[in-house]
Design a protein around this motif. Structure first.
Motif, short mmCIF file in Angstrom:
data_model
loop_
_atom_site.label_atom_id
_atom_site.label_comp_id
_atom_site.label_asym_id
_atom_site.label_seq_id
_atom_site.Cartn_x
_atom_site.Cartn_y
_atom_site.Cartn_z
N GLU A 99 0.83 -1.21 0.00
CA GLU A 99 0.00 0.00 0.00
C GLU A 99 0.87 1.26 0.00
N VAL A 100 1.95 1.23 0.78
CA VAL A 100 2.86 2.38 0.83
C VAL A 100 3.47 2.61 -0.54
N GLY A 101 3.91 1.54 -1.21
CA GLY A 101 4.51 1.68 -2.53
C GLY A 101 3.54 2.19 -3.58
N ALA A 102 2.32 1.67 -3.56
CA ALA A 102 1.30 2.13 -4.51
C ALA A 102 1.00 3.60 -4.31
N TRP A 103 0.90 4.01 -3.04
CA TRP A 103 0.65 5.42 -2.72
C TRP A 103 1.80 6.31 -3.17
N ALA A 104 3.03 5.87 -2.91
CA ALA A 104 4.19 6.66 -3.30
C ALA A 104 4.26 6.82 -4.82
N GLN A 105 4.00 5.73 -5.55
CA GLN A 105 4.03 5.82 -7.01
C GLN A 105 2.95 6.75 -7.55
N ALA A 106 1.80 6.78 -6.88
CA ALA A 106 0.70 7.64 -7.34
C ALA A 106 0.88 9.09 -6.91
N THR A 107 1.64 9.31 -5.82
CA THR A 107 1.72 10.64 -5.22
C THR A 107 2.94 11.43 -5.68
N ALA A 108 4.08 10.78 -5.79
CA ALA A 108 5.33 11.48 -6.06
C ALA A 108 5.39 12.05 -7.47
N LYS A 109 5.90 13.25 -7.57
CA LYS A 109 6.16 13.84 -8.88
C LYS A 109 7.55 13.47 -9.38
N GLY A 110 8.44 13.14 -8.47
CA GLY A 110 9.80 12.76 -8.84
C GLY A 110 9.95 11.25 -8.97
N LEU A 111 11.17 10.80 -8.91
CA LEU A 111 11.48 9.37 -9.03
C LEU A 111 11.01 8.61 -7.79
N VAL A 112 10.47 7.41 -8.00
CA VAL A 112 10.17 6.50 -6.90
C VAL A 112 11.01 5.24 -7.09
N ALA A 113 11.81 4.91 -6.09
CA ALA A 113 12.71 3.75 -6.15
C ALA A 113 12.34 2.76 -5.06
N PHE A 114 12.75 1.51 -5.26
CA PHE A 114 12.57 0.48 -4.24
C PHE A 114 13.95 0.03 -3.79
N TYR A 115 14.17 0.00 -2.47
CA TYR A 115 15.45 -0.44 -1.92
C TYR A 115 15.23 -1.77 -1.22
N ASP A 116 15.74 -2.83 -1.83
CA ASP A 116 15.52 -4.18 -1.32
C ASP A 116 16.74 -4.65 -0.55
N ILE A 117 16.62 -4.61 0.77
CA ILE A 117 17.70 -5.07 1.64
C ILE A 117 17.61 -6.59 1.81
#
Length: 379
Positions: A99-117
């Motif tokens: 849900e956080v990722g979907a929201w970030a992708q829909a909200t951000a005007k800049g780049l959205v990245a995923f950091y997989d530790i």
């Protein structure tokens, strides 16, 4: 001079290192990003198990840290931060991460990245329906996939899962915190790590059985969540939790320290743990299990020892001279200082973010031209 970036990170935790390896990674990264001139805001879900006495660094250096109670607060209160950032990074194991990722992708005007530790664990789960923090169909929506695992996994992320850009961003060590210290030996061999069922057979083979073979020497295992039914040899000390501030003293009072890797990470290869770099930065001589890509980080026999059996460890402890053991650790520290500090990772991260932002801009230009042409045609 390159322009500074406004970066927002939504990560598992930066304030608490209890039972996770994420916090120490984030702490070093944001501190060095700030030192290089970037602005960093860290958004962390406020959960009970990372609070109280377990919150060992409530105000990390280098970033503004914001604790939020749940998704409603995150979405309603902090949308502006995410919308206006140059880059938003969503981390693995974030609560309600899908849900956080979907929201970030829909909200951000800049780049959205995923950091997989936790890349190998993530990919194994994606083959069986996904995880609570990432769905396979979300990967193409992340303009950059930052992975704790390098090698062939990066190609797989792009070709099989549709990532527009996958890059390795390994963990690191802070050489100002993790450094040598001449102390008397307290343990012949030690291991630091949270219990994991798939690591336990290797820990049994490379430490517990060694302790049984060398009853006159002392050993130690530090970390939480070990089951009560494990039978520990009498000469193996147990430490339930070791906060980061005590890691250096732990490493520098061992003849060797043991690195044990999770099964998914062994299968993927190119998956170093943060403990590997931290111990090496302390010049602690390391014995490790084997996985593909390890020899690209440290030279076996020169900077690290590879053990396949109990006998391999026993021989190292009984046949190597103190001088050769010390030289092994010092060579490992030299390698860390040259390539694996938090400053190196922060610089790599900024480079990857700028590349992904640039790619995103190039892709969007034709669309803007088409929109402009359509507007002129309709005028």
């Amino acid at each position: 001079m390159k322009s500074a970036l406004d970066i927002v990170i939504l990560g598992l935790s930066i304030t608490s290192s209890w039972g996770n390896g994420h916090a120490t990674t984030y702490r070093g990264l944001v501190r060095e990003l700030a030192a290089q001139g970037h602005k960093v805001t860290f958004l962390e879900r406020d959960v009970p198990w990372y609070g109280g006495a377990h919150r060992d660094q409530p105000e990390p250096q280098g970033c503004r840290t914001i604790l939020y109670a749940g998704l409603d607060e995150l979405f309603e209160t902090h949308a502006g931060l995410v919308r206006d950032a140059d880059a938003v990074i969503v981390g693995s194991y974030v609560p309600d991460g899908r849900e956080v990722g979907a929201w970030a992708q829909a909200t951000a005007k800049g780049l959205v990245a995923f950091y997989d530790i936790d890349t190998p664990v993530t990919l194994a789960a994606l083959e069986n329906g996904g995880t609570a923090y990432l769905a396979a169909d979300q990967i193409p929506g992340y303009g950059l996939y930052l992975s704790f695992t390098g090698g062939p996994t990066l190609t797989r992320l792009e070709r099989e899962f549709g990532s527009p850009m996958a890059r390795a961003l390994y963990c690191s060590a802070d050489p100002d915190i993790y450094r040598p210290d001449e102390q008397a030996e307290r343990w012949a061999l030690g291991y630091l790590g949270t219990y994991s069922i798939d690591r336990q057979p290797t820990l049994d083979k490379l430490l517990l059985k060694v302790a049984e073979a060398l009853p006159e020497r002392k050993f130690v295992v530090a970390g939480p969540q070990y089951p009560g039914d494990i039978v520990w040899p009498r000469n193996v000390e147990r430490i339930e939790h070791l906060p980061p501030g005590e890691h250096r003293g732990f490493y520098t009072t061992q003849t060797f320290t043991l690195n044990v890797t999770r099964a998914d990470m062994i299968r993927a290869g190119w998956s170093p743990s943060v403990r590997l770099f931290e111990a090496a930065a302390c010049a602690a001589p390391i014995i490790s299990d084997h996985w593909e890509g390890l020899d690209e980080l440290f030279r076996p026999g020169r900077e690290i020892l590879i053990a396949h059996s109990t006998d391999d460890v026993v021989k190292a402890l009984t046949e190597m001279t103190p001088e050769s053991i010390r030289a092994l650790g010092l060579r490992a520290r030299t390698r860390v200082l040259a390539a694996h500090t938090a400053a190196h990772r922060a610089e790599e991260l900024a480079t990857h973010l700028r590349e992904a932002i640039g790619r995103r801009a190039v892709v969007s230009r034709p669309s803007r031209r088409r929109v402009a042409a359509a507007a002129r045609a309709g005028a």
